[in-house]
Design a protein around this motif. Structure first.
Motif, short mmCIF file in Angstrom:
data_model
loop_
_atom_site.label_atom_id
_atom_site.label_comp_id
_atom_site.label_asym_id
_atom_site.label_seq_id
_atom_site.Cartn_x
_atom_site.Cartn_y
_atom_site.Cartn_z
N PRO A 121 0.84 -1.20 0.00
CA PRO A 121 0.00 0.00 0.00
C PRO A 121 0.88 1.25 0.00
O PRO A 121 2.04 1.22 0.42
N LEU A 122 0.34 2.34 -0.49
CA LEU A 122 0.97 3.65 -0.33
C LEU A 122 0.54 4.16 1.04
O LEU A 122 -0.65 4.40 1.27
N THR A 123 1.49 4.28 1.95
CA THR A 123 1.16 4.73 3.29
C THR A 123 1.64 6.16 3.50
O THR A 123 2.67 6.57 2.99
N VAL A 124 0.85 6.92 4.25
CA VAL A 124 1.16 8.31 4.56
C VAL A 124 1.11 8.48 6.07
O VAL A 124 0.10 8.17 6.71
N THR A 125 2.21 8.94 6.64
CA THR A 125 2.30 9.15 8.08
C THR A 125 2.68 10.60 8.37
O THR A 125 3.10 11.34 7.48
N GLY A 126 2.54 10.97 9.64
CA GLY A 126 2.94 12.30 10.07
C GLY A 126 1.80 13.28 10.17
O GLY A 126 1.96 14.40 10.67
N GLY A 127 0.61 12.89 9.70
CA GLY A 127 -0.56 13.76 9.81
C GLY A 127 -1.37 13.41 11.03
O GLY A 127 -0.87 12.86 12.01
N LYS A 128 -2.65 13.70 10.98
CA LYS A 128 -3.52 13.44 12.10
C LYS A 128 -3.62 11.95 12.41
O LYS A 128 -3.77 11.56 13.57
N GLN A 129 -3.57 11.13 11.37
CA GLN A 129 -3.62 9.69 11.55
C GLN A 129 -2.95 9.02 10.35
O GLN A 129 -2.83 9.62 9.29
N PRO A 130 -2.48 7.77 10.50
CA PRO A 130 -1.88 7.08 9.36
C PRO A 130 -2.93 6.80 8.28
O PRO A 130 -4.09 6.49 8.58
N LEU A 131 -2.52 6.92 7.03
CA LEU A 131 -3.40 6.65 5.89
C LEU A 131 -2.79 5.55 5.04
O LEU A 131 -1.57 5.42 4.95
N SER A 132 -3.65 4.79 4.36
CA SER A 132 -3.19 3.70 3.50
C SER A 132 -4.04 3.68 2.24
O SER A 132 -5.28 3.75 2.31
N PHE A 133 -3.38 3.55 1.08
CA PHE A 133 -4.06 3.58 -0.20
C PHE A 133 -3.62 2.38 -1.04
O PHE A 133 -2.47 1.94 -0.97
N GLN A 134 -4.55 1.88 -1.88
CA GLN A 134 -4.32 0.66 -2.62
C GLN A 134 -3.99 0.96 -4.09
O GLN A 134 -4.61 1.81 -4.73
N GLN A 135 -3.00 0.20 -4.60
CA GLN A 135 -2.65 0.28 -6.01
C GLN A 135 -3.86 -0.07 -6.88
O GLN A 135 -4.59 -1.02 -6.61
N GLY A 136 -4.07 0.74 -7.92
CA GLY A 136 -5.17 0.50 -8.85
C GLY A 136 -6.40 1.29 -8.50
O GLY A 136 -6.84 2.14 -9.28
N SER A 137 -6.97 1.06 -7.34
CA SER A 137 -8.20 1.77 -6.98
C SER A 137 -7.93 3.18 -6.47
O SER A 137 -8.73 4.10 -6.72
N ASP A 138 -6.82 3.40 -5.77
CA ASP A 138 -6.50 4.71 -5.20
C ASP A 138 -5.34 5.41 -5.93
O ASP A 138 -5.33 6.64 -6.01
N PHE A 139 -4.38 4.65 -6.37
CA PHE A 139 -3.21 5.23 -7.03
C PHE A 139 -2.66 4.21 -8.03
O PHE A 139 -2.97 3.01 -7.97
N VAL A 140 -1.85 4.71 -8.95
CA VAL A 140 -1.04 3.84 -9.80
C VAL A 140 0.38 4.38 -9.76
O VAL A 140 0.59 5.59 -9.62
N ALA A 141 1.34 3.48 -9.86
CA ALA A 141 2.74 3.89 -9.78
C ALA A 141 3.59 3.02 -10.68
O ALA A 141 3.32 1.82 -10.86
N VAL A 142 4.61 3.64 -11.24
CA VAL A 142 5.61 2.94 -12.04
C VAL A 142 6.96 3.55 -11.71
O VAL A 142 7.06 4.52 -10.97
N THR A 143 8.00 2.96 -12.26
CA THR A 143 9.32 3.55 -12.15
C THR A 143 9.95 3.63 -13.52
O THR A 143 9.66 2.80 -14.40
N TYR A 144 10.78 4.64 -13.74
CA TYR A 144 11.57 4.75 -14.96
C TYR A 144 13.00 4.29 -14.71
O TYR A 144 13.85 4.42 -15.59
#
Length: 574
Positions: A121-144
């Motif tokens: 998952p794409l996780t985000v910390t440091g805010g009010k609470q930890p967040l977690s997002f799923q590949q495909g439905s929430d985000f897409v990512a690749v590398t060059y």
């Protein structure tokens, strides 16, 4: 990038406002308010360039074959490419073309295939609470980067507005911030999006290259960012999340580089707007307010006080794909060249449809354009050798970022200085014949004269693209040649249909975009109406033939972004 289909789907009435009165007979000065290049224009009476019988059967046969399941969606480096190469060589040879690359039908294009898998998952910390997002439905990512493992660890999130650094416009969204190791969160399009006029720091409604996702990833890497995430928003992106998901999941193709992509970000990706709103709210920020602030000159990048982490694995394979090239040599000036371009590739195996179909066949996009190369080759050869040579170029990896056309532009088989100009074909409309035609980038070059003459002969009305804010001129293979100074015209069938008018055209475009574009249901349909396709094909024939018979050297209009590059080689065309 299927401009008229996407534009008509997004805008149903705006096209009527951008109608160009009597465009078929208007001069370039009347159309654009600008002065054309010096010298005599030799655009003949379009009636003297009447096309021979163009083969609808060829269009049907080649489109049906290329989009069959046996071709597996024509991804570069697959069995689909091998089948495509064999078919086009056979049909080009039968049409009467000669091999276009020093005795070969092919120009090798070195690519890297990177297939990401095992996403955390794409996780985000440091805010009010930890967040977690799923590949495909929430985000897409690749590398060059050509790395088997990608780890983004606690990378600081920084909102950089539109992610633009344009010194000539006095605009720098990265001013005063060191992005080393950080993740840039970026808005799609540019700060002028939503304006009605063509006035503004980025051309008003007309998108510049600064608004394209390709530029945003390039600039983030240049700034030293570890990752770049573009916030998807349907209107300014000009397509829905379904298009992002289908295009950015599965194998990605890149041009091979000497450093294996070491100068690129670790991660390039997109994130749903709803997910971005959660990230901003979690940081105590309002995304809507931040988007408004980013539209103002002098905007300062905003650290969000949050950190992102993501990991995934990659399967990496170096491969040689191919541009496929044939030539009809000129009779009197064979060292002067006219180009027809279309991309033969599509997405290959992709996200399955609800019925389990996972082959993105790409029948409209762009088996139709590739079939047009064959049909035009047949017709041009049947008409006899023109004065200038005509090159038929089927390019690879358009869907991966115009890689095949860019490779040709960087490694031209025929000198670009002696390339007269060209016509690009990317997806024909199956909605039926139209009264108009949609010109992407109207007013940019002297090629408008040829288009207008051809349209007049066919009883068609050229109209400027209704949504210049979408930046369609930068989304297909003509752009690769234009950047190098070669005048290129890009137009497509209009949405003002003979049967049903604009409402029917918009409905057909919306149906295609929502149900077939970049998905498994872009399949050949034996019940298609080919009348509009053949009408458009006659325009392509007329323009190419006339360019091949004139002694004129069309140029970009004064002040156009590509004019200076063309002018640098003017002495080679005397």
């Amino acid at each position: 990038m299927k401009a008229h289909l996407l534009a008509a789907a997004a805008v149903t009435t705006l096209a009527a406002c951008t109608h160009v009165p009597d465009a078929a007979t208007a001069s370039l000065d009347q159309l654009t308010g600008r002065t054309p290049m010096g010298g005599d224009m030799e655009v003949a009476d379009a009636g003297t360039i009447a096309p021979p019988q163009l083969s609808e059967q060829t269009m049907k046969d080649v489109t049906r074959e290329l989009s069959s399941d046996e071709y597996q969606g024509r991804a570069p480096g697959t069995i689909g490419e091998e089948k495509t190469k064999a078919l086009l060589v056979k049909r080009f040879r039968q049409a009467g073309l000669q091999p276009g690359n020093d005795g070969s039908w092919f120009q090798e294009v070195p690519l890297v295939e990177i297939a990401a898998k095992q996403f955390s998952p794409l996780t985000v910390t440091g805010g009010k609470q930890p967040l977690s997002f799923q590949q495909g439905s929430d985000f897409v990512a690749v590398t060059y980067r050509e790395k088997p493992q990608i780890d983004l660890n606690d990378s600081e999130l920084v909102f950089v507005g539109y992610g633009i650094n344009a010194p000539e416009r006095g605009w720098n969204d990265y001013a005063g911030i060191d992005m080393t190791g950080k993740t840039a969160v970026i808005l799609i399009n540019d700060a002028d999006f939503g304006t009605e006029s063509l006035d503004g720091p980025f051309g008003g409604r007309a998108m510049t290259y600064y608004g394209r996702w390709t530029y945003k990833f390039e600039e983030a890497a240049h700034q030293g960012a570890a990752a770049a995430l573009i916030i998807h928003d349907t209107a300014p992106a000009a397509y829905g999340w379904n298009v992002v998901e289908s295009s950015w999941t599965g194998p990605q193709y890149l041009a091979q580089s000497d450093d294996g992509g070491a100068d690129q970000t670790k991660v390039n990706g997109w994130i749903q707007k709803a997910a971005a709103e959660k990230i901003f709210a979690n940081a105590g920020k309002d995304l809507g307010q931040m988007m408004q602030a980013a539209r103002q000159k002098g905007f300062q990048a905003v650290p969000l006080g949050e950190r992102a982490s993501l990991s995934f694995e990659n399967d990496i394979e170096r491969t040689l794909s191919n541009n496929i090239v044939g030539i009809l040599p000129g009779a009197t000036r064979p060292d002067e060249y006219v180009l027809y371009t279309a991309h033969w590739d599509h997405l290959g195996i992709c996200k399955p449809a609800p019925d389990g179909d996972d082959i993105c066949n790409g029948a409209v996009d762009n088996a139709t354009g590739t079939a047009a190369l064959v049909a035009l080759a047949e017709a041009q050869a049947k008409a006899g050798h023109p004065d200038r040579s005509i090159v038929f170029l089927a390019v690879t990896a358009e869907e991966s970022g115009l890689l095949g056309s860019q490779y040709y532009a960087d490694h031209p088989i025929y000198p670009l200085a002696k390339t007269v100009g060209g016509v690009n074909m990317d997806a024909f409309s199956m909605a039926g014949p139209a009264k108009n035609l949609t010109v992407i980038g109207m007013g940019k070059s002297d090629l408008d004269r040829y288009l207008n003459a051809a349209a007049q002969a066919e009883g068609r009305t050229p109209e400027a693209e209704p949504t210049p804010e979408k930046g369609y001129y930068y989304r297909s293979d003509h752009f690769s040649l234009a950047k190098k100074g070669v005048p290129m015209v890009y137009f497509e069938g209009g949405e003002d249909l003979v049967n049903g008018g604009r409402a029917a055209g918009a409905a057909a475009a919306t149906d295609y975009v929502e149900n077939r574009y970049h998905g498994p249901k872009d399949e050949y349909n034996p019940n298609w109406n080919w009348a509009g396709v053949m009408a458009d094909l006659r325009l392509y024939y007329r323009i190419g033939r006339e360019l091949a018979m004139t002694s004129d050297w069309p140029n970009w209009v004064p002040g156009d972004e590509f004019r200076a590059t063309r002018d640098e080689t003017a002495d080679q065309r005397k």
